[in-house]
Scaffold this active site. Structure first.
Site, PDB file in Angstrom:
ATOM      1  N   LYS A  76      43.816  42.338  34.798  1.00 25.11           N
ATOM      2  CA  LYS A  76      43.256  41.282  35.646  1.00 25.11           C
ATOM      3  C   LYS A  76      42.857  40.112  34.748  1.00 25.11           C
ATOM      4  O   LYS A  76      42.305  40.326  33.659  1.00 25.11           O
ATOM      5  CB  LYS A  76      42.034  41.836  36.400  1.00 25.11           C
ATOM      6  CG  LYS A  76      41.451  40.878  37.440  1.00 25.11           C
ATOM      7  CD  LYS A  76      40.340  41.550  38.253  1.00 25.11           C
ATOM      8  CE  LYS A  76      39.737  40.622  39.295  1.00 25.11           C
ATOM      9  NZ  LYS A  76      38.687  41.272  40.101  1.00 25.11           N
ATOM     10  N   SER A 151      39.011  40.983  45.141  1.00 22.15           N
ATOM     11  CA  SER A 151      39.583  39.913  44.359  1.00 22.15           C
ATOM     12  C   SER A 151      40.729  40.347  43.437  1.00 22.15           C
ATOM     13  O   SER A 151      41.442  39.501  42.925  1.00 22.15           O
ATOM     14  CB  SER A 151      38.488  39.283  43.511  1.00 22.15           C
ATOM     15  OG  SER A 151      38.000  40.216  42.554  1.00 22.15           O
ATOM     16  N   SER A 175      36.147  44.797  45.077  1.00 20.28           N
ATOM     17  CA  SER A 175      37.338  44.092  44.588  1.00 20.28           C
ATOM     18  C   SER A 175      38.403  44.979  43.957  1.00 20.28           C
ATOM     19  O   SER A 175      39.502  44.515  43.676  1.00 20.28           O
ATOM     20  CB  SER A 175      36.932  43.014  43.586  1.00 20.28           C
ATOM     21  OG  SER A 175      36.418  41.896  44.264  1.00 20.28           O
TER      22      SER A 175
END
Lengths: 488, 488, 95
Positions: A76, A151, A175
Site C-alpha cells: 500500500k 482505503s 480499511s
C-alpha cells in the site's frame, strides 16, 4: 502460477522451478496489462523490483532463503520505501520519494521479498471506496463499475485480480477488512501494536494498524510472520516474544465458542449479505463450534465516536504537510500564511480537508469535552463490551460490511452514507483488537449479478493465531476464497 | 522606584525554559550539540517526515524528576507518577510537525518552591509546575532573497518548562528568582545554563494593579535570554503599563518581545491571532509512568549531588553563617566551590572573614566586570592567600584591598605583591614606638590639648603616626603605644 | 448543533486551509450532516468513565540517551521545495 498459494510459490522457488526474477517479471507483466483498467497501482518500477528479485535468487541459490524470499509483494502506498515514490494517494506527496524505509518494508526486505509496486489507496487512507485517491478510483475486479472498498482498495484489487500474490494494507476503521469483503479476499488487521507504525504514514495514530490482504488465511499467516514484530522506533509497538502465526492452522474447531452479535443483524444489513453470513455460521456449527448470542450494546456509538477521534488525530497528524520540507508547495503565494493555506488547499482533496476541519473543530476551545473527551469515554465503553464478550466466547463473528460492493460514485457525495460502511469494523479499531474478514459467499448486487460477501471476525488481544486457525478451517471446508473474478 | 509607582503593585510570574543537558533529543536519536552546520542534526523524526514517530528519552525524564525533587526538599510528593504528553497544535516554520509535544493537564512535576534573596531579605517563590517538552527550530532572518531560512537542529531538544506562581513584585525579585533557578539547574546538572546559546531563557508575565484590586491584565514578555534584559524588560513594561493606565488606557492581554537596542517591548505580530492550540493527548506516546524505584534512585542521586538549599543549611549549621551570607555563597555551585577552597585554606576559625571577602570584595569586582565566578581572574587559592595575610596580621584591611586590586589585575600571588609593593603591616613594637616618639616630639600642641582633656587630639596623633608609616603601621598597636606614652 | 459559515471559515483558518465563500457554504452543509451523526454520542451517559486515548493500557517505553542518527541533510533536502546553504527557505517570518 497466478493462483498459487505462497506455500506453493515458495516451494517452486526452492525447487528452482522458477526464479524470483521470472516470477516477479510475470506479475509485473500482469500489472502492466491490467493496471490501466483497474488502477490498482500508483507506482511500479520494474528495474528496482527485478534488482531485488536477483538478490533474492542469489539468496535462494546460497541456501539462505527464508519464508517469502523471492516472493513479490505489493505494498500500500502508505508505507515509506526508500527510493520509491510514496504518495499516500495524495497530491500533497505526489513528488515524495521516501528517503527511508518503513519498519514493515525493512521486514520484507530483510526476508528477501520483492517490492512489486505501490498500490493505490484513498487519500491518506480516508475513505471506504478508493474514490478519494488523487490518482483516481480503483475498480473492483469483480465488477469494474463498482468500488473495491477502501482505503486499501488498490491492494485488494491487485490481489483479487492476481496482479500480486499478496499485498500489505492498513486499517484504521476497516480499511483492510471492508475491501477484503468487497473483493472476495482474506484480510487481517492485527492487534494494535503488533505491526510497527514506523514509516506507515499516519492517519489516526491510536487506530492505525498495518496488516495483510491475501487469498487465504494460510497466506495471511505467512505474511504476518514477516510483518509483525517489535520495533523500538514505535512507542506503541508491543514487546513480546516472536510467535508463529501458522502454528494453530490445523487445529480442529471442536469446542470453539463463537459469539454472534445480535446488534449486527439489524437494520441496514442487506438481506443477501445476512443470508451468506448465517450460512457461514451454520458451517461453523458443522465444524464443531458453539454459537453464543452476545450483545455489544455500545457498538452503535462506534461510528459517531470514530468520526471524532480519527479526524481529531488526523487533523494534527496532517499538519506536517505544509510545503516547507518536502512534498507539494503551491506555486504562488503572497506570504508565509498564504503559502500554508494555499499549499494545503491545493495539496489535499475534499475528503481529507473535510476530516481535518472536523478534527480541528472537535479539539477547539469549548468543544473538547463535548466531543473529543466524550468520544474517548465511549471508546472505553466499546472496549469494555468486547472484554465482557470475550469472557463468553473465543471470537466474535458477523458481517464485515452491510452491503456488497456498491457502484462507483454511489456514495461519493454523501459522506455520512459512506461512513456507515464501516459500522461493523470500526469497533475493533477503537478497542485495538484484531479483526479479520473471510470470504463467505456471494450476494445479489441488485443488478442481476452477484458479488462477494465477507464474514467478519474479531478476536481477543493477540489471538491472531486462533483467528487464522478458525479462518483456515473454514477455508478447508469451503471454497469461497478460491473463487475468482470472471476473466481473471 | 519612582513616587508615581508607589500607588501600584507589580505582579510577576516567570516561565523558564531550561534545556536539559542530554546527548540526544527528547524524541529522536539526533545529537543536541550546539553550533552544528544547519540541519545536520535534524533527523527524519525532527524533520517530521511522513510516517516517523517519537520515542522518549529516559535521561530527559530523569533530569525532570531530579528537578522536581530538588525544588521540594527531596520529597517526591510533587512528582506525578503518571504524566501525559500532549500535542500543542499551531503552524510555524520552525515547528515541523505543526504541533509541539508538551505536557498540559498532567505535567511531570507539580509544585515545589525556590528561595530567593534580595536587598530586602529572603523570600519563597512557589512553583506551579514543571513539564517536559520539545524545543522548536530556528528561523534565520538574514536575507535569503527576501525569505527566511529554517534550521531545525534545535528542534526536538528537550526542555523543562518551569512555571512559577505570580509571587514576584519587582524586577529585582524576578532576577533573583531567575538567578536562583539558574544556579539550581546547573548545580543539579540538568542544564548547562548557557544563556547566550539559549539553554536557559525566561518569559515574564507582568501585570500591575492598585493595592487591593483584583489582578490586572497581564502581558507576556517572551524569550529573555539574559538577567539584564529580564530586568530592563520588566522595568520598561511596568512603567509602560502604569503610564497607560494612568492615562486612562486599558491593558490588552498580549505577547510582547523585548528589543535590547531600544530597551522597549513591542507586540509580536505573529501572535496577533487568537490562539487555539487544540491540545490533546499524543496518541503516539503512552502515559509516562514513573515507578518508586526510579524515584528512589533519583532521590539518592540528588542527595549526593546536593542542592543550593542543602548546602546553605550546611553553611549555617556548620559555620554559623547568617542565612543571608549562606544564601549568597550558594547561588551557584561554582560560588560554593570557590568559598569551600577559601575556607579550606584559611581555616574554619576565620569563616566569617572568608565569607565577607567572597560575597563582598570579590562579588563586587565580578559584578563590575560582568563576569561569572568561574571566570574570575582571581582564583580561589589566591584570595585564600590574601585572606590568610589579613588573619595573620600581615595586612590591614585597607592594605588588603590594595592587594586584592593588584591580584585582580593579574599582578600575581598576594605575597609577591605585598613584597614588591612593600605593603607589609608594621607590627614591630620597636619600629612603631620610634614613629610615635617622632610624632609626639613634633606635635607638642596636640599633646598638650590631649592632656587638657581634648580626646580629639588623640585621633589626630594616631593619624599622624599612620601617615608617617605610609599606612602600614598596625593601628591597634599604634593606639596602644600612643596611649602608653601619653599616659606615662 | 449547527455550524455557521463563519465558524467553518474560522476552523479552516485554524487548519491553514484556504477556503472560498462557496466552498465554506458547501462544506458547512456536509459538516452539519456529519455532526448530526456525531451528536448521537450525547445520548449515552458516560459519567465516571475513564477516557481511552490509546488502544492499549500500557505505559510509555523509554529509550536510552544515545545519539543514533547521522547527518543526512543532503538526502533529506534533495526532496525539499526550496533550500539554500543547508536551510529550508520560507517566505519571511515576521515575529
Amino acid at each position: 502460477m497466478f493462483n498459487s498459494s505462497l506455500k506453493e510459490l515458495t516451494a517452486a522457488l526452492a525447487a528452482r522451478k522458477i526464479s524470483s526474477v521470472e516470477l516477479t517479471g510475470l506479475f509485473l507483466d500482469r500489472v502492466e496489462k491490467r493496471n490501466g483498467d483497474l488502477n490498482a497501482f500508483i507506482t511500479v518500477d520494474r528495474e528496482r523490483s527485478l534488482m531485488q528479485a536477483r538478490a533474492a535468487d542469489s539468496l535462494i541459490a546460497s541456501g539462505k532463503a527464508q519464508p517469502l524470499t523471492g516472493i513479490p509483494v505489493a505494498h500500500k502506498d502508505i508505507f515509506c520505501a526508500q527510493g520509491w515514490l510514496t504518495t499516500c494517494g495524495s497530491k500533497m506527496l505526489s513528488n515524495f520519494v521516501s528517503p527511508y524505509d518503513a519498519h514493515v518494508i525493512s521486514r520484507f526486505n530483510d526476508a528477501g521479498a520483492v517490492i512489486l509496486g505501490k498500490t493505490n489507496m484513498d487519500e491518506f487512507a480516508m475513505g471506504s471506496s478508493n474514490e478519494t485517491s488523487f490518482y483516481g478510483p480503483v475498480k473492483n475486479p469483480w465488477d469494474r463499475t463498482r468500488v473495491p472498498g477502501g482505503s486499501s482498495g488498490g491492494s485488494a484489487a491487485a490481489v483479487a485480480a492476481r496482479m500480486a500474490p499478496v499485498a500489505t494494507a492498513t486499517d484504521t476503521g476497516g480499511s483492510i477488512r471492508q475491501p477484503a469483503a468487497l473483493t472476495g479476499l482474506t484480510g487481517l488487521k492485527p492487534t494494535y501494536g503488533l505491526v510497527s507504525r514506523y514509516g506507515m504514514i499516519a492517519f489516526a495514530s491510536s487506530l492505525d494498524q498495518g496488516g495483510v490482504l491475501s487469498r487465504s488465511a494460510e497466506d495471511a499467516a505467512a505474511v504476518l510472520n514477516v510483518m509483525a514484530g517489535f520495533d523500538a522506533r514505535d512507542s506503541t509497538s508491543i514487546e513480546r516474544p516472536a510467535e508463529d502465526y501458522a502454528r494453530d492452522l490445523d487445529a480442529p474447531l471442536a469446542g470453539l465458542r463463537i459469539g454472534v452479535v445480535k446488534e449486527h443483524f439489524g437494520d441496514g444489513l442487506a438481506a443477501g449479505v445476512g443470508a451468506a453470513v448465517q450460512a457461514a455460521l451454520e458451517q461453523f456449527r458443522k465444524l464443531g463450534a458453539t454459537l453464543i448470542d452476545i450483545s455489544t450494546p455500545n457498538s452503535g456509538l462506534a461510528v459517531p465516536a470514530y468520526y471524532v477521534i480519527a479526524p481529531a488525530e488526523a487533523s494534527s497528524n496532517l499538519s506536517r504537510f505544509d510545503g516547507v520540507r518536502y512534498g507539494y508547495r503551491a506555486p504562488e503565494y503572497r506570504d508565509l500564511a498564504d503559502l500554508y493555506s494555499k499549499t494545503r488547499a491545493q495539496g489535499f482533496g475534499a475528503e481529507v480537508k473535510r476530516r481535518i476541519l472536523i478534527g480541528a473543530y472537535v479539539l477547539s476551545h469549548g468543544y473538547y469535552d463535548a466531543y473529543y473527551l466524550k468520544a474517548q469515554k465511549i471508546r472505553r465503553l466499546i472496549a469494555n463490551d468486547f472484554a465482557q464478550a470475550f469472557t463468553q466466547c473465543d471470537v466474535v463473528v458477523g458481517p464485515t460490511s452491510p452491503t456488497v460492493a456498491f457502484p462507483l460514485g454511489a456514495k461519493a457525495s454523501d459522506p455520512v452514507q459512506m461512513y456507515l460502511n464501516d459500522i461493523y469494523t470500526i469497533p475493533a479499531n477503537l478497542a485495538g483488537l484484531p479483526g479479520m474478514s473471510v470470504p463467505c459467499g456471494f450476494a445479489d448486487d441488485g443488478n442481476g449479478g452477484s458479488l462477494p460477501v465477507g464474514l467478519h471476525m474479531v478476536g481477543n488481544y493477540f489471538a491472531e493465531a486462533k483467528m487464522l486457525n478458525v479462518a483456515h478451517q473454514y477455508q478447508r471446508a469451503t471454497d469461497w476464497h478460491l473463487r475468482k473474478p470472471e476473466g481473471i | 522606584m519612582t513616587g508615581q509607582m508607589k500607588n501600584w503593585e507589580v505582579v510577576i510570574g516567570l516561565e523558564t525554559h531550561a534545556q536539559l543537558s542530554t546527548s540526544s533529543k527528547i524524541f529522536s536519536g539526533a545529537s543536541t550539540a550546539f553550533g552544528a552546520a544547519p540541519n545536520s542534526h535534524a533527523s527524519a523524526v525532527d524533520l517530521a517526515l511522513p510516517g516517523v514517530l517519537p520515542v522518549a528519552n529516559r535521561a530527559a525524564v530523569d533530569k525532570a524528576i531530579r528537578f522536581g525533587l530538588a525544588v521540594n526538599g527531596n520529597v517526591a510528593d510533587n512528582i506525578n507518577r503518571r504524566s501525559v504528553f500532549a500535542r500543542k497544535n499551531y503552524f510555524y516554520p520552525d515547528l515541523p510537525k505543526g504541533y509541539q509535544i508538551s505536557q498540559l493537564d498532567l505535567p511531570i512535576v507539580k509544585g515545589g518552591s525556590i528561595t530567593i534573596i534580595t536587598s530586602s531579605g529572603e523570600k519563597t517563590v512557589r512553583l506551579t509546575r514543571a513539564h517536559l517538552e520539545e524545543d522548536a527550530g530556528k528561523s534565520l532572518h538574514e536575507d535569503f532573497h527576501g525569505m527566511s531560512g529554517i534550521d531545525l537542529n534545535r528542534a526536538g531538544t528537550p526542555l523543562l518548562e518551569i512555571v512559577s506562581e505570580p509571587d514576584m513584585c519587582s524586577s529585582e525579585e524576578a532576577v533573583a528568582y531567575a538567578k536562583a533557578l539558574h544556579g539550581l539547574v546547573r548545580w543539579i546538572d540538568i542544564c548547562d545554563g548557557n544563556m547566550q546559546e539559549g539553554s536557559f531563557r525566561c518569559d515574564a508575565n507582568v501585570s500591575v494593579r492598585r493595592p487591593g484590586d483584583p489582578l490586572g491584565t497581564r502581558r507576556e514578555i517572551k524569550n529573555l535570554n539574559s538577567f539584564r534584559f529580564l530586568q530592563q524588560a520588566i522595568d520598561y513594561e511596568v512603567r509602560w503599563q502604569i503610564e497607560t493606565l494612568e492615562d486612562g488606557g486599558r491593558i490588552q492581554q498580549a505577547t510582547v518581545l523585548f528589543d535590547p537596542d531600544t530597551g522597549e517591548t513591542r507586540s509580536m505580530r505573529s501572535k496577533e491571532d487568537a490562539h487555539d492550540y487544540r491540545y490533546f493527548p499524543d496518541p503516539d506516546l503512552l502515559p509516562l509512568c514513573v515507578g518508586e524505584d526510579w524515584i528512589g534512585a533519583a532521590s539518592k542521586q540528588l542527595a549526593e549531588v546536593g542542592t543550593p538549599g542543602m548546602r546553605k543549611e550546611l553553611y549555617v549549621a556548620q559555620f554559623g553563617l547568617t542565612d543571608y551570607d549562606a544564601a549568597l555563597l550558594t547561588q551557584s555551585r561554582e560560588t560554593a566551590a570557590y568559598f569551600d577552597v577559601v575556607v579550606g585554606a584559611v581555616g574554619a576559625a576565620s569563616v566569617k572573614l572568608c565569607a565577607n571577602w567572597v560575597t563582598g570584595e570579590l562579588a563586587g569586582a565580578l559584578n563590575r566586570a560582568g563576569l561569572d565566578i568561574a571566570q574570575s581572574p582571581l582564583p580561589a587559592a589566591r584570595l585564600a592567600a590574601l585572606v590568610t595575610r589579613v588573619v595573620d596580621g600581615t595586612l590591614s584591611s585597607k592594605l588588603a584591598k590594595e592587594v586584592f586590586e593588584a591580584a585582580w589585575n593579574g599582578e600575581g600571588e598576594p605575597d609577591a605583591i605585598i613584597e614588591k609593593r612593600g605593603l607589609k603591616q608594621i607590627s614591630d613594637g620597636g619600629e612603631i614606638e620610634k614613629l610615635v616618639d617622632d610624632v609626639l616630639a613634633g606635635n607638642a600642641k596636640q599633646v598638650e590639648d590631649y592632656r587638657a582633656g581634648k580626646d580629639k587630639a588623640f585621633n589626630s596623633l594616631v593619624g599622624q603616626v599612620m601617615k608617617a608609616s605610609r599606612g602600614k603601621a598596625n593601628p591597634a598597636q599604634v593606639n596602644e603605644i600612643l596611649k602608653k606614652k601619653l599616659g606615662g | 448543533m449547527s455550524l455557521s459559515v463563519d465558524e467553518v471559515k474560522k476552523i479552516a483558518h485554524l487548519a491553514r486551509i484556504e477556503i472560498s465563500e462557496a466552498e465554506a457554504l458547501a462544506t458547512r452543509q456536509q459538516l452539519n450532516d456529519i455532526f448530526a451523526l456525531i451528536g448521537q454520542m450525547q445520548a449515552v451517559n458516560t459519567e465516571g468513565i475513564e477516557p481511552m486515548s490509546h488502544a492499549q493500557d500500557l505505559m510509555l517505553r523509554l529509550r536510552d540517551d544515545v545519539v543514533t542518527e547521522q547527518d543526512q541533510h543532503a538526502l533529506f533536502q534533495s526532496i525539499a521545495p526550496q533550500v539554500e546553504g543547508g536551510l529550508y527557505l520560507v517566505p519571511r517570518v515576521i515575529e
